[in-house]
Design a protein around this motif. Structure first.
Motif, short mmCIF file in Angstrom:
data_model
loop_
_atom_site.label_atom_id
_atom_site.label_comp_id
_atom_site.label_asym_id
_atom_site.label_seq_id
_atom_site.Cartn_x
_atom_site.Cartn_y
_atom_site.Cartn_z
N GLN A 1 -3.58 4.39 -7.65
CA GLN A 1 -3.84 2.99 -8.00
C GLN A 1 -2.96 2.05 -7.17
O GLN A 1 -2.27 1.18 -7.70
CB GLN A 1 -3.58 2.75 -9.49
N VAL A 2 -2.99 2.21 -5.86
CA VAL A 2 -2.21 1.36 -4.96
C VAL A 2 -2.98 0.06 -4.72
O VAL A 2 -4.13 0.08 -4.30
CB VAL A 2 -1.94 2.09 -3.62
N ASP A 3 -2.31 -1.07 -4.98
CA ASP A 3 -2.93 -2.38 -4.79
C ASP A 3 -2.37 -3.12 -3.58
O ASP A 3 -2.63 -4.31 -3.42
CB ASP A 3 -2.72 -3.24 -6.05
N LEU A 4 -1.61 -2.42 -2.73
CA LEU A 4 -1.05 -3.05 -1.54
C LEU A 4 -2.15 -3.31 -0.52
O LEU A 4 -3.19 -2.64 -0.52
CB LEU A 4 0.01 -2.13 -0.93
N PRO A 5 -1.92 -4.29 0.36
CA PRO A 5 -2.92 -4.55 1.40
C PRO A 5 -3.16 -3.31 2.26
O PRO A 5 -2.27 -2.47 2.43
CB PRO A 5 -2.28 -5.68 2.23
N ARG A 6 -4.35 -3.21 2.80
CA ARG A 6 -4.70 -2.08 3.65
C ARG A 6 -3.72 -1.97 4.82
O ARG A 6 -3.38 -2.96 5.46
CB ARG A 6 -6.12 -2.25 4.17
N GLY A 7 -3.24 -0.77 5.07
CA GLY A 7 -2.32 -0.54 6.18
C GLY A 7 -0.86 -0.61 5.80
O GLY A 7 0.02 -0.24 6.59
N VAL A 8 -0.54 -1.09 4.58
CA VAL A 8 0.86 -1.17 4.12
C VAL A 8 1.21 0.13 3.40
O VAL A 8 0.52 0.53 2.46
CB VAL A 8 1.06 -2.38 3.18
N THR A 9 2.27 0.78 3.84
CA THR A 9 2.67 2.06 3.26
C THR A 9 3.28 1.87 1.88
O THR A 9 4.12 0.98 1.67
CB THR A 9 3.70 2.77 4.16
N SER A 10 2.87 2.70 0.93
CA SER A 10 3.44 2.65 -0.42
C SER A 10 4.86 3.21 -0.39
O SER A 10 5.10 4.31 0.12
CB SER A 10 2.59 3.47 -1.39
N GLY A 11 5.79 2.47 -0.98
CA GLY A 11 7.18 2.92 -1.03
C GLY A 11 7.35 4.17 -1.86
O GLY A 11 8.25 4.98 -1.62
#
Length: 334
Positions: free
Chosen positions: A282-292
C-alpha cells in the motif's frame, strides 16, 4: 476454573456428541454471548450443533469439526476476560489457529510465551497476541530497541505496538509515547482540507488516536497530550529531534521516503524504543520514489539488534472477510 468431558469410549462420543462441563456459570454466560450468539457463530463456522444444558455444552457433529469446536470452546473459556467479554474476532482467530492455518514462529524470542498466555496490560483492557506471528512480534517489542512489523492491514501491527507503548509507559520504563505517520495523501490533497495545520493533519493521525483510546481513558489521553507525555505528529515534525526515554512508533512507514526513514531511525536516543510498521502493498508515494521501508529492510536486515517481523493474511484479526480480500489481492498480484 476448568471443564470436563466424557471419556472417548462413552456412548455420547460414539453418537457424535461431546459434552463439556464449565463450573463457572457467569463465565459460561460470557462464553455463550448474548442470546447465545457466540455459540451460533461457532455452529455456522464449523458446521456443528451446540446445545446448552445448564453448565454443560453438548457439541454434536462429525468427528473433525466436533473436536475442533470442543477444543475452541475450552480455549476461549480459559482465555476469556469477564470484564470485556468475547468478541467474534477472537472466535474467528481461534478457528483459524485451530485449523492449522496460522504461521509458525519459533526461536528464543518465543520462550516467554511457553506454558502460559502473554498479555499487554493497559488501563482499559488486557491485550493478548492471538497468532504465533503476533506473539513473536510482541516479544521483540520488549527484547529489541528497534523492531519492524511488516504485513497487510488488519494483522495488529500498529495496535500491538501502541499497546506495548502504553504498557511500557504505565510501568515507568519510558517517560513519553511518540506516535508518528507520514502525512502522505492517498488521492486527496491536504491543502484542500479546511482549518489550520493541526486540523489538516489530524485526519491522518486518527488511527493512532483510536488505538490510544482503546487502551487509556479519554480524559487521561487528553491530559497526557496536553502535558506532552503523548505526542502524535507527522513524520516531518521529527526532524532535528533526539527522542530519549520514549517509546516511538512510526506507522504506515511504507509511505516514508528513504531520506525520511534514515532521519527517523537516527532520532533514537538513550532509553528509547522504536517500532516501525508498514504494508509494502500500500505505497502511496509518487511513482519512482523509493519507499524508505523497503530500503531500511534491505540495509538493516543483518543487524542483530534490529528485529523484522512479518505477517500474512493468516494473521488478520479483523473481520474474516478482510483476510479473504487480502488473499485475493495477493493472488492477483502474483
Amino acid at each position: 476454573m476448568g471443564y470436563s468431558a466424557p471419556p472417548p469410549s462413552s456412548p455420547a462420543s460414539a453418537f457424535g456428541e461431546e459434552r463439556l462441563e464449565f463450573p463457572d456459570n457467569r463465565r459460561l454466560i460470557d462464553l455463550c454471548g448474548q442470546y447465545d450468539r457466540n455459540l451460533a457463530h461457532i455452529e455456522t463456522k464449523l458446521g456443528v450443533q451446540i446445545v446448552r444444558r445448564g453448565n454443560v455444552l453438548a457439541v454434536m457433529g462429525d468427528s473433525g469439526p466436533r473436536q475442533q469446536a470442543a477444543e475452541l470452546l475450552r480455549d476461549l473459556y480459559q482465555k476469556l476476560d469477564p470484564t470485556f467479554g468475547l468478541e467474534l474476532g477472537a472466535i474467528d482467530a481461534g478457528i483459524r489457529l485451530g485449523s492449522g492455518e496460522a504461521p509458525v514462529a519459533d526461536g528464543p524470542q518465543m520462550e516467554m510465551f511457553r506454558g502460559g498466555k502473554f498479555e499487554l496490560r493497559t488501563r482499559r483492557k488486557p491485550v493478548e497476541p492471538r497468532t504465533e506471528a503476533q506473539k513473536a512480534y510482541v516479544a521483540n517489542l520488549f527484547s529489541h530497541q528497534l523492531a519492524f512489523g511488516i504485513g497487510p492491514a488488519g494483522t495488529g501491527k500498529t495496535y500491538l505496538a501502541v499497546a506495548a507503548a502504553v504498557t511500557h509507559f504505565i510501568a515507568g520504563d519510558v517517560d513519553k509515547i511518540i506516535l508518528s505517520r507520514p502525512a502522505v495523501e492517498a488521492g486527496e490533497r491536504l491543502g484542500f482540507l479546511p482549518g489550520d495545520m493541526k486540523d489538516k493533519v489530524d485526519p491522518y493521525m486518527q488511527p493512532l488516536y483510536d488505538a490510544l483510546n482503546d487502551f487509556l481513558p479519554g480524559r487521561e489521553v487528553q491530559k497526557l497530550i496536553e502535558d506532552k507525555k503523548i505526542e502524535i505528529a507527522p513524520l516531518a515534525f521529527m526532524r532535528g529531534r533526539t527522542l530519549s526515554n520514549a517509546f516511538v512508533v512510526l506507522d504506515e512507514a511504507q509511505n516514508a521516503t528513504a531520506l525520511q526513514m534514515k532521519m527517523f531511525l537516527t532520532r533514537l536516543g538513550e532509553g528509547s524504543r522504536m517500532v516501525v510498521t508498514g504494508d509494502r502493498s500500500q505505497v502511496d508515494l509518487p511513482r519512482g520514489v523509493t519507499s524508505g521501508l523497503t530500503e531500511a529492510e534491505r540495509i538493516l536486515s543483518d543487524i542483530k539488534a534490529v528485529s523484522f517481523n512479518y505477517f500474512t493474511s493468516k494473521d488478520v484479526v479483523r473481520h474474516p472477510l478482510v483476510a479473504k480480500i487480502i488473499e485475493a489481492y495477493e493472488a492477483h498480484d502474483a
